[in-house]
Scaffold this motif. Sequence first.
Motif, PDB file in Angstrom:
ATOM      1  N   VAL A   6      -5.016  -2.212   0.862  1.00 47.39           N
ATOM      2  CA  VAL A   6      -3.644  -1.917   0.443  1.00 47.39           C
ATOM      3  C   VAL A   6      -3.646  -1.326  -0.968  1.00 47.39           C
ATOM      4  O   VAL A   6      -2.929  -0.354  -1.244  1.00 47.39           O
ATOM      5  N   ALA A   7      -4.455  -1.870  -1.856  1.00 47.26           N
ATOM      6  CA  ALA A   7      -4.528  -1.361  -3.232  1.00 47.26           C
ATOM      7  C   ALA A   7      -5.032   0.083  -3.250  1.00 47.26           C
ATOM      8  O   ALA A   7      -4.508   0.921  -3.992  1.00 47.26           O
ATOM      9  N   ASP A  10      -2.294   2.333  -1.920  1.00 44.60           N
ATOM     10  CA  ASP A  10      -1.256   2.473  -2.940  1.00 44.60           C
ATOM     11  C   ASP A  10      -1.670   3.461  -4.033  1.00 44.60           C
ATOM     12  O   ASP A  10      -0.835   4.205  -4.560  1.00 44.60           O
ATOM     13  N   GLN A  11      -2.958   3.511  -4.365  1.00 48.37           N
ATOM     14  CA  GLN A  11      -3.436   4.483  -5.343  1.00 48.37           C
ATOM     15  C   GLN A  11      -3.305   5.906  -4.794  1.00 48.37           C
ATOM     16  O   GLN A  11      -2.919   6.820  -5.526  1.00 48.37           O
ATOM     17  N   VAL A  13      -1.109   6.808  -2.521  1.00 47.51           N
ATOM     18  CA  VAL A  13       0.332   7.051  -2.472  1.00 47.51           C
ATOM     19  C   VAL A  13       0.825   7.528  -3.839  1.00 47.51           C
ATOM     20  O   VAL A  13       1.643   8.444  -3.934  1.00 47.51           O
ATOM     21  N   GLU A  14       0.311   6.937  -4.897  1.00 47.92           N
ATOM     22  CA  GLU A  14       0.700   7.332  -6.255  1.00 47.92           C
ATOM     23  C   GLU A  14       0.411   8.815  -6.498  1.00 47.92           C
ATOM     24  O   GLU A  14       1.194   9.512  -7.135  1.00 47.92           O
ATOM     25  N   THR A  17       3.142  10.978  -4.676  1.00 51.36           N
ATOM     26  CA  THR A  17       4.538  10.633  -4.933  1.00 51.36           C
ATOM     27  C   THR A  17       5.067  11.540  -6.038  1.00 51.36           C
ATOM     28  O   THR A  17       4.520  11.545  -7.140  1.00 51.36           O
ATOM     29  N   LYS A  22       9.143   8.117  -8.522  1.00 51.75           N
ATOM     30  CA  LYS A  22       8.387   7.007  -9.095  1.00 51.75           C
ATOM     31  C   LYS A  22       9.323   6.074  -9.847  1.00 51.75           C
ATOM     32  O   LYS A  22      10.279   6.519 -10.474  1.00 51.75           O
ATOM     33  N   ASP A 101       1.671  -5.965   5.171  1.00 52.36           N
ATOM     34  CA  ASP A 101       1.578  -5.160   3.945  1.00 52.36           C
ATOM     35  C   ASP A 101       0.706  -3.932   4.163  1.00 52.36           C
ATOM     36  O   ASP A 101       1.014  -2.846   3.656  1.00 52.36           O
ATOM     37  N   ALA A 105       1.896  -0.059   3.783  1.00 53.96           N
ATOM     38  CA  ALA A 105       1.195   0.885   2.908  1.00 53.96           C
ATOM     39  C   ALA A 105       0.812   2.151   3.679  1.00 53.96           C
ATOM     40  O   ALA A 105       0.956   3.267   3.168  1.00 53.96           O
ATOM     41  N   ARG A 108       3.949   4.212   4.090  1.00 54.73           N
ATOM     42  CA  ARG A 108       4.308   4.904   2.847  1.00 54.73           C
ATOM     43  C   ARG A 108       3.430   6.131   2.650  1.00 54.73           C
ATOM     44  O   ARG A 108       3.911   7.212   2.291  1.00 54.73           O
TER      45      ARG A 108
END
Length: 126
Positions: A6-7, A10-11, A13-14, A17, A22, A101, A105, A108
């Motif tokens: 997930v981490a 998420d990186q 996704v950043e 984005t 944001k 979760d 993720a 997303r």
Amino acid sequence: AIKRAVAIIDQMVELITPDDEKPGHKAGKTHTNSHDGSGILARRGSVLTTKESTVQSVVNHQEIMRAIGVHNSMFKLLQFPLVRVNAESGPDSAKDPLRKDLFAACYRFLRLFCRKNTVNQEIIFA
């Protein structure tokens, strides 16, 4: 292992984005982050605005992720079963919140992977 996955997602996704989506984004804010490409654009004498360079950065990251097949990995992760607990009233809930979760993720990522990118949309929805 799921928390780490997930981490990592998420990186990614950043990277795809847009700044205006944001948390904490302020309209008209000048970006000084080295990852937004503004330093490279300034050295090359480009006349792109920060917003345009950020949009181009998102598109570049989408293309790179498509080239290495990240979207295929997301689909493989989404094939894992999500065991649910049947609720007597209301919607069922996930038995494993970590797996929930992970699925969120992946969603997303796929949503932003396709955002304003017709090539990625064709790949995902074809």
